[in-house]
Every structure is written in C-alpha cells, then in structure tokens.
Motif scaffolding. Sequence first.
Motif, PDB file in Angstrom:
ATOM      1  N   GLY A  82      11.108  -0.106   1.816  1.00  0.00           N
ATOM      2  CA  GLY A  82      12.535  -0.341   1.621  1.00  0.00           C
ATOM      3  C   GLY A  82      12.781  -1.601   0.808  1.00  0.00           C
ATOM      4  O   GLY A  82      13.694  -1.642  -0.023  1.00  0.00           O
ATOM      5  N   LYS A  83      11.937  -2.633   1.039  1.00  0.00           N
ATOM      6  CA  LYS A  83      12.088  -3.905   0.307  1.00  0.00           C
ATOM      7  C   LYS A  83      10.792  -4.275  -0.413  1.00  0.00           C
ATOM      8  O   LYS A  83      10.786  -4.647  -1.570  1.00  0.00           O
ATOM      9  N   THR A  84       9.679  -4.181   0.336  1.00  0.00           N
ATOM     10  CA  THR A  84       8.384  -4.610  -0.205  1.00  0.00           C
ATOM     11  C   THR A  84       7.658  -3.408  -0.777  1.00  0.00           C
ATOM     12  O   THR A  84       7.733  -2.315  -0.218  1.00  0.00           O
ATOM     13  N   ILE A  85       6.932  -3.631  -1.885  1.00  0.00           N
ATOM     14  CA  ILE A  85       6.138  -2.554  -2.491  1.00  0.00           C
ATOM     15  C   ILE A  85       4.709  -3.055  -2.680  1.00  0.00           C
ATOM     16  O   ILE A  85       4.506  -4.172  -3.156  1.00  0.00           O
ATOM     17  N   LYS A  86       3.742  -2.240  -2.257  1.00  0.00           N
ATOM     18  CA  LYS A  86       2.320  -2.603  -2.413  1.00  0.00           C
ATOM     19  C   LYS A  86       1.607  -1.501  -3.179  1.00  0.00           C
ATOM     20  O   LYS A  86       1.409  -0.396  -2.654  1.00  0.00           O
ATOM     21  N   PRO A  87       1.203  -1.789  -4.415  1.00  0.00           N
ATOM     22  CA  PRO A  87       0.500  -0.778  -5.207  1.00  0.00           C
ATOM     23  C   PRO A  87      -0.909  -0.524  -4.681  1.00  0.00           C
ATOM     24  O   PRO A  87      -1.592  -1.450  -4.228  1.00  0.00           O
ATOM     25  N   MET A  88      -1.303   0.730  -4.756  1.00  0.00           N
ATOM     26  CA  MET A  88      -2.700   1.086  -4.470  1.00  0.00           C
ATOM     27  C   MET A  88      -3.482   0.939  -5.764  1.00  0.00           C
ATOM     28  O   MET A  88      -2.926   0.624  -6.805  1.00  0.00           O
ATOM     29  N   THR A  89      -4.790   1.204  -5.699  1.00  0.00           N
ATOM     30  CA  THR A  89      -5.600   1.162  -6.904  1.00  0.00           C
ATOM     31  C   THR A  89      -5.146   2.278  -7.860  1.00  0.00           C
ATOM     32  O   THR A  89      -4.641   3.311  -7.418  1.00  0.00           O
TER      33      THR A  89
ATOM     34  N   VAL B 257       1.097  -6.658   5.679  1.00  0.00           N
ATOM     35  CA  VAL B 257      -0.134  -5.862   5.593  1.00  0.00           C
ATOM     36  C   VAL B 257      -0.998  -6.350   4.437  1.00  0.00           C
ATOM     37  O   VAL B 257      -0.502  -6.582   3.335  1.00  0.00           O
ATOM     38  N   ASP B 258      -2.284  -6.512   4.721  1.00  0.00           N
ATOM     39  CA  ASP B 258      -3.235  -6.895   3.674  1.00  0.00           C
ATOM     40  C   ASP B 258      -3.901  -5.602   3.175  1.00  0.00           C
ATOM     41  O   ASP B 258      -4.882  -5.147   3.745  1.00  0.00           O
ATOM     42  N   LEU B 259      -3.319  -4.992   2.145  1.00  0.00           N
ATOM     43  CA  LEU B 259      -3.795  -3.690   1.657  1.00  0.00           C
ATOM     44  C   LEU B 259      -5.045  -3.881   0.798  1.00  0.00           C
ATOM     45  O   LEU B 259      -5.010  -4.596  -0.198  1.00  0.00           O
ATOM     46  N   GLN B 260      -6.144  -3.250   1.210  1.00  0.00           N
ATOM     47  CA  GLN B 260      -7.436  -3.485   0.547  1.00  0.00           C
ATOM     48  C   GLN B 260      -8.066  -2.185   0.067  1.00  0.00           C
ATOM     49  O   GLN B 260      -8.037  -1.174   0.779  1.00  0.00           O
TER      50      GLN B 260
ATOM     51  N   LEU C 113      -7.559   7.590  -1.844  1.00  0.00           N
ATOM     52  CA  LEU C 113      -7.718   7.391  -0.394  1.00  0.00           C
ATOM     53  C   LEU C 113      -9.170   7.142   0.028  1.00  0.00           C
ATOM     54  O   LEU C 113      -9.406   6.300   0.907  1.00  0.00           O
ATOM     55  N   PRO C 114     -10.163   7.817  -0.584  1.00  0.00           N
ATOM     56  CA  PRO C 114     -11.541   7.485  -0.183  1.00  0.00           C
ATOM     57  C   PRO C 114     -11.922   6.029  -0.483  1.00  0.00           C
ATOM     58  O   PRO C 114     -12.892   5.516   0.063  1.00  0.00           O
ATOM     59  N   ARG C 115     -11.174   5.356  -1.372  1.00  0.00           N
ATOM     60  CA  ARG C 115     -11.473   3.959  -1.715  1.00  0.00           C
ATOM     61  C   ARG C 115     -10.635   2.973  -0.911  1.00  0.00           C
ATOM     62  O   ARG C 115     -10.802   1.758  -1.056  1.00  0.00           O
ATOM     63  N   MET C 116      -9.724   3.481  -0.085  1.00  0.00           N
ATOM     64  CA  MET C 116      -8.830   2.588   0.666  1.00  0.00           C
ATOM     65  C   MET C 116      -9.535   2.084   1.927  1.00  0.00           C
ATOM     66  O   MET C 116     -10.051   2.874   2.706  1.00  0.00           O
ATOM     67  N   LYS C 117      -9.546   0.754   2.110  1.00  0.00           N
ATOM     68  CA  LYS C 117     -10.228   0.170   3.268  1.00  0.00           C
ATOM     69  C   LYS C 117      -9.314   0.042   4.483  1.00  0.00           C
ATOM     70  O   LYS C 117      -9.735   0.188   5.614  1.00  0.00           O
ATOM     71  N   THR C 118      -8.045  -0.267   4.231  1.00  0.00           N
ATOM     72  CA  THR C 118      -7.097  -0.549   5.323  1.00  0.00           C
ATOM     73  C   THR C 118      -6.824   0.718   6.141  1.00  0.00           C
ATOM     74  O   THR C 118      -6.805   1.816   5.586  1.00  0.00           O
ATOM     75  N   ASP C 119      -6.602   0.538   7.425  1.00  0.00           N
ATOM     76  CA  ASP C 119      -6.232   1.650   8.307  1.00  0.00           C
ATOM     77  C   ASP C 119      -4.882   2.214   7.850  1.00  0.00           C
ATOM     78  O   ASP C 119      -3.871   1.501   7.843  1.00  0.00           O
ATOM     79  N   ILE C 120      -4.850   3.477   7.477  1.00  0.00           N
ATOM     80  CA  ILE C 120      -3.631   4.047   6.886  1.00  0.00           C
ATOM     81  C   ILE C 120      -2.503   4.155   7.921  1.00  0.00           C
ATOM     82  O   ILE C 120      -1.321   4.122   7.562  1.00  0.00           O
ATOM     83  N   ILE C 121      -2.856   4.246   9.188  1.00  0.00           N
ATOM     84  CA  ILE C 121      -1.813   4.319  10.224  1.00  0.00           C
ATOM     85  C   ILE C 121      -1.044   2.996  10.278  1.00  0.00           C
ATOM     86  O   ILE C 121       0.189   2.982  10.402  1.00  0.00           O
ATOM     87  N   ASP C 122      -1.760   1.875  10.128  1.00  0.00           N
ATOM     88  CA  ASP C 122      -1.080   0.564  10.102  1.00  0.00           C
ATOM     89  C   ASP C 122      -0.115   0.490   8.918  1.00  0.00           C
ATOM     90  O   ASP C 122       0.974  -0.072   9.029  1.00  0.00           O
ATOM     91  N   VAL C 123      -0.530   1.065   7.790  1.00  0.00           N
ATOM     92  CA  VAL C 123       0.314   1.003   6.588  1.00  0.00           C
ATOM     93  C   VAL C 123       1.536   1.922   6.751  1.00  0.00           C
ATOM     94  O   VAL C 123       2.671   1.529   6.441  1.00  0.00           O
TER      95      VAL C 123
END
Length: 423
Positions: free
Chosen positions: A201-208, A319-322, A297-307
């Motif tokens: 809604g306010k913050t945006i975090k790009p994936m790879t 969230v520290d998206l890794q 998604l196979p390269r995503m380290k962070t728990d997707i449920i937390d995101v």
Amino acid sequence: MKVLIVGSGGREHAIAWKVAQSPKVDKIYCAPGNAGIEEYAECVDIKAMEFDRLAAFAKEHQVDLTVIGMDDPLVGGIVDVFEAEGLRVFGPRRNAAILEGSKAFSKDLMKKYSIPTAAYENFTDAQSALDYLETAKFPIVLKADGLALGKGVLICNTIAEARDGVREIMTDKKFGSAGNCMVIEEFMTGREVSVLTYVDGKTIKPMTSAQDHKRAGDGDTGLNTGGMGTFSPSPFYTDEVDAFCRKYIYQPTVDAMAAEGREFKGIIFFGLMLTADGPKVLEYNARFGDPEAQVVLPRMKTDIIDVFNACIDGTLDQVDLQFEDNAAVCVVLASEGYPVSYKKGFPIHGLETFRDMDGYYVFHAGTAKHDGEIVTNGGRVLGVTAKGSDLKEARKNAYEAIDWISFENKYYRNDIGKAIDEA
Ligand code: AMP
Ligand code: GLY
C-alpha cells in the motif's frame, strides 16, 4: 497455519512450492490446482472464478491465508469478496487490480503522474481509432483495453495491418469485451525486463529481475505465447537502471494508486522496456508472472509467508527481502503446435528424476492425472527450472534437465537465455 492458493498453472506450482518451504505452514490447499501441485497441496475442485464457493471453502476449512495467483479473479474482485467474509487474503482489491485490468486506466495513471511510458491515445470507437492512424508513425502498437490472456497486443508495421487490427479488436471483438476500448501507442525498442515487486500500500520491495521469451520459435520468431522460458536475473538490469526505476517508476506507481484512493497491496509486475531514453513501462500486471515466478521464487531466501503477511498488514518496510546471489533458467516444455493447435493426453516420463535434485525443479502447467499416470493436458506442459552459480551455468543445467523428461510431441525453444551472451 493453513494456506489456500487460487490458480492452476506453473506459476501457482512455484508459489505452492515456495509456501511449502515455510516452517509456519502445515497444510496447503490449491483450487483448482494441477497434477504437479498435488505433491505439496490438496487440490480442491473449485474454479478460480467461483468466489463464493472459494470463500465458503476457506471458512469451512479454517484457512488462515488465501493467495490469489491469477489475474482474472483479482480483476473480478475476489479479494473484496474474501475480505467481506472476514477472510485474510493476499492480492489487490478490485479497485487496485484495475492496474492490470484496464490498459487505458494504467496509461492515464502514468500520464497523470509522469511515470515514463510510451506515448499513446485511448479510443472507445473504431472510427476515431482509424482516423488517428492516418497521421500516425509506424510501426505502431494496438492494445485491447481489458484482459485478453496476454494476446490483446498487436504490433503493426503498416497502416493496412493497423486498420485490420482496429477492426479485429473493436469491431469483430476478437478479444471479447476487452476490446470495447483500446490503446494505440508508440512502438518502443530496447531490452525487455520483468520486475516483480511486493507492495503493502505504501512500501514497495522489488524482487530480483527476470526476462521472458514470449514468441513460440527460436530467435523470437512465430506467434506470441504465454511464455516459452525465462531467466533471472537480467544482466541488462544494472544497478543504475534499478535506481532509476525505484525513483521514477516503482514508488511513483504505488503513490499514484494511493493518491487515487486505490491502495495497492499484493504484487505489481512491471513489464519494462530499457529504451535509449531510459526505462519505460510496457505494462503492469497485478500478480506474479508466469513463467517469471518459476525463476524468481526458487532464488528467494526470505520466508514468503512473512512477506505476504507484511503486505497485508502494511509492515513491508520491516522485511529484509533477500535473494540468492546466483541465477536460474526456466525452459518451457510445450506440445508441438502450441499456441495454435496441438494434441494432448500423452504420458509424461522422467518426472521422478527431479525428486531430491537440489537446484532443479519441474513446475507443471498443463498436465492431468489419468489412471494414476501423469499426461500432457495443455499447450504449455511443464516448466523446467535449474539454478547455477551464474546465468551460463543455469542455462546449461536447465537444458540438461529437459532431457530427463520425455513425452510425445515435446517442443521447446533452444535459445532461452541466449541474450545473456551479449551482456
Ligand atoms: P503487453 O501485454 O503490454 O506487455 O505486451 C505484450 C508484448 O508486446 C510486450 O512484452 C512487448 O514485447 C510488446 N509490446 C507491448 N507494447 C509495446 C510497445 N509500446 N513497443 C514495443 N513493443 C511492445
Ligand atoms: N510472463 C508474462 C506474464 O506473466 O504476463
């Protein structure tokens, strides 16, 4: 917790796989799902557009979180239906999913908020569109306004082609009501990049980043398809491009939606063209890409449920998206003849080879189970993803892995990721 995923393609298989990695999750349902998703989830025979039945299922089975994979239910307002029932759901509401649901809306939004995109005009009647073509420059791009299974875009080299295109979209209604309105826009050249992002809604975090290959044939020839393969990251998406996009495209889009009273929570997929004048938006989608999800998604380290939870709760800034510092390539195995006509029902062999193979994945797109045997059941059948320390290794691994699979009429592109040789 219990999670319900709505959808049935390779993208939803990748989402289900990633959700299954979370230690917080002990049960996954998928509606309607497919023969591959069954490995992680209990598939439920309810279609994605049956909102009331889906909501009733989620209530009855005490589902804690529902994740919508597909565009049609989002644009149709499934999130509003779930929220009205007090159910927790990941995805944009109907008034925000319009970002994908109407190209005319998204073009007007970009113009109003000075977000870089191709010059354009919107039309609601065929005659005005035809008149406009008289003074237009070619090639030119025609887009049906609404959802058209990724097929409502025509690139026309001559005025004759463009006139035919306007008639197909607006008069003959080749894409149905998606063609009640259309966009005519400037043709752009450059590298295409897909960037999927999480938004609260306010913050945006790009994936790879990732890149798709939309045409059916090698060397980008043949008809447009749903996607014949992907690689991630894109070597053309440099830090400089990323910084530009964050400042002038990503955050401005989220802020624009909020300013319009259309707070966006979920995934914004930015289809970008890296032009000589800088990055510009080709299109927005309101969901994960398919087959982009199969490499991201196979390269995503962070728990997707937390995101997912942070997006719903508006706490994504915490969230520290890794992502892993490696690469992935997905080669789609299709049925010969796709996207026009093809036979299906052929047994698929070799799927078991992927079990316990670290860094290799087979995501099902069009498969079915007949008498306990998995058979082909669509144009795009499987997405074979492999990781590697860099793009070249990932590509080599993916092309090795597709040989583990056999079925009659197996077709694939030989040049997925070839562009990386030019980077
Ligand atoms: P879209 O569904 O809007 O992403 O369009 C599908 C594909 O058409 C894109 O991935 C591009 O390859 C191509 N395309 C769309 N718009 C343009 C444009 N303005 N200039 C050049 N190619 C375009
Ligand atoms: N791969 C393009 C899309 O998902 O729309």
